[in-house]
Design an enzyme around this catalytic site. Structure first.
Site, mmCIF file in Angstrom:
data_model
loop_
_atom_site.group_PDB
_atom_site.id
_atom_site.type_symbol
_atom_site.label_atom_id
_atom_site.label_comp_id
_atom_site.label_asym_id
_atom_site.label_seq_id
_atom_site.Cartn_x
_atom_site.Cartn_y
_atom_site.Cartn_z
ATOM 1 N N CYS A 132 27.499 21.042 72.826
ATOM 2 C CA CYS A 132 28.723 21.844 72.939
ATOM 3 C C CYS A 132 29.539 21.419 74.155
ATOM 4 C CB CYS A 132 28.362 23.328 73.015
ATOM 5 S SG CYS A 132 29.807 24.376 73.207
ATOM 6 N N CYS A 135 31.171 24.246 76.094
ATOM 7 C CA CYS A 135 30.244 25.000 76.949
ATOM 8 C C CYS A 135 29.871 24.201 78.198
ATOM 9 C CB CYS A 135 28.934 25.313 76.217
ATOM 10 S SG CYS A 135 29.101 25.808 74.515
ATOM 11 N N ASP A 136 29.605 22.923 78.033
ATOM 12 C CA ASP A 136 28.931 22.178 79.100
ATOM 13 C C ASP A 136 29.761 21.064 79.730
ATOM 14 O OD1 ASP A 136 26.674 23.746 78.704
ATOM 15 O OD2 ASP A 136 25.922 22.451 77.121
#
Ligand code: NAP
Length: 314
Positions: A132, A135-136
């Protein structure tokens, strides 16, 4: 008999549970093999509104679960083996619980990111390997990273990651991309993206001291092996929506995602609602999943009310 059973405990299912429980509908929430869903495999979540300094994924999910319990949601851990959709109320066959009868069902079983299944990958998920970018990506500021895959997801992630990374190398197993032309044009115009086409990923090179160091690949044409150095690997080879237990009764698209009536969470069966990643091919964010969980609970509440009205009218 339950008024509502929620299947799946990612942000969609837990938000649905909070809303149903607050409406005094005492939902049964069935937790599958990964309670809390995909967010439990990430570390810090920095884009869920309300947490100025971010929050750990597992903590966020634990909080949502406790919030649902506080209002009276009941939890059970186990597989839903099958659902009888043909009769009302619906009958679910649940591991360690047997038959469960309910007026409405909320499907929030999510989607599972596909992994390559190569050495080093599983061990370093959350420690340099991610599925992701949203997200990261932030954690790879000014670093060289790779994205693996050749579809729209991979190109979208690669483009997105160039905001943070000094360089993004896209590794794809063929010399032709599967992604749409517009995504390809955009990625090709991005000077921060390097291309490693015709490369089959063989191994993530990593160790506990330094984390991810590179990806070993084999050139599909020459058979030669090389290591592409990187500190982060984003695997973007697609997702599996978790719908196997539905036995084909719920309408899905060609990729298996549940089809809902636009603007609602209604499926093809009245009384059955879907929310979160199991029906979302586009956004796939914790916050959008939570939002659709709220919608599903409200749709279910209205449906239950309509059942009660028609029972009174009879
Ligand atoms: P996808 O289209 O199925 O592409 C998966 C990619 O991963 C393919 O290039 C595939 O290679 C590669 N791959 C699969 N297994 C692999 C393996 N074991 N080793 C190495 N490579 C592997 O999946 P997606 O990109 O997630 O897209 C899914 C759907 O969502 C598509 O319909 C897509 O258009 C849509 N989507 C749309 C957007 C958008 O419109 N903004 C964004 C993301 C996704 P091969 O090509 O060789 O098979």
């Amino acid at each position: 008999m339950y008024k509502s059973v929620v299947i799946g405990t990612g942000p969609a299912g837990l938000t649905a549970a909070i809303y149903l429980a607050r409406a005094n509908l005492k939902p049964l929430v069935i937790e599958g093999p990964q309670p809390g869903g995909q967010l439990t495999t990430t570390t810090e979540v920095e884009n869920f509104p309300g947490f100025i300094d971010g929050i750990q994924g597992p903590e966020l999910m634990d909080n949502m679960r406790k919030q649902a319990e506080r209002f009276g949601a009941e939890f059970h851990m186990g597989w839903v083996n099958s659902i009888e959709f043909g009769e009302r109320p619906f009958k679910l066959h649940v591991e360690d619980l047997g038959e469960v009868v309910t007026e409405t069902v909320i499907l929030s079983t999510g989607a599972t990111a596909k992994y390559l299944g190569i050495p080093g990958e599983e061990e370093y998920v959350g420690r340099g390997v991610s599925t992701c970018a949203t997200c990261d990506g932030f954690f790879f500021r000014n670093k060289d990273i790779v994205v693996i895959g050749g579809g729209d997801s991979a190109l979208e992630e690669a483009n997105f990651l160039t905001r943070f990374a000094s360089k993004v190398t896209l590794i794809h197993r063929r010399d032709e991309l599967r992604a749409s032309k517009i995504m390809q044009d955009r990625a090709r115009a991005n000077a921060k993206i390097d291309w490693a086409l015709d490369r089959v990923p063989l191994e993530i090179i990593a160790n506990d001291e330094h984390g991810v160091k590179g990806v070993k690949v084999r050139n599909n044409k020459t058979g030669e092996e090389e290591v592409i150095e990187t500190s982060g690997v984003f695997v973007a080879i697609g997702h599996h929506p978790n719908t196997g237990f539905l036995g084909g009764a719920i309408t899905t698209d060609s990729n298996g995602y549940i089809v809902t009536t636009p603007g609602t969470t209604e499926t093809n069966i009245p009384g059955v609602f879907a929310c979160g990643d199991v029906q979302d091919t586009r956004y796939r964010q914790a916050i959008t999943a939570a939002g659709s969980g709220c919608m599903a609970a409200m749709d279910a509440e209205r449906y239950i009310e309509s059942l009660e009205h028609s029972a009174i009218a009879m």
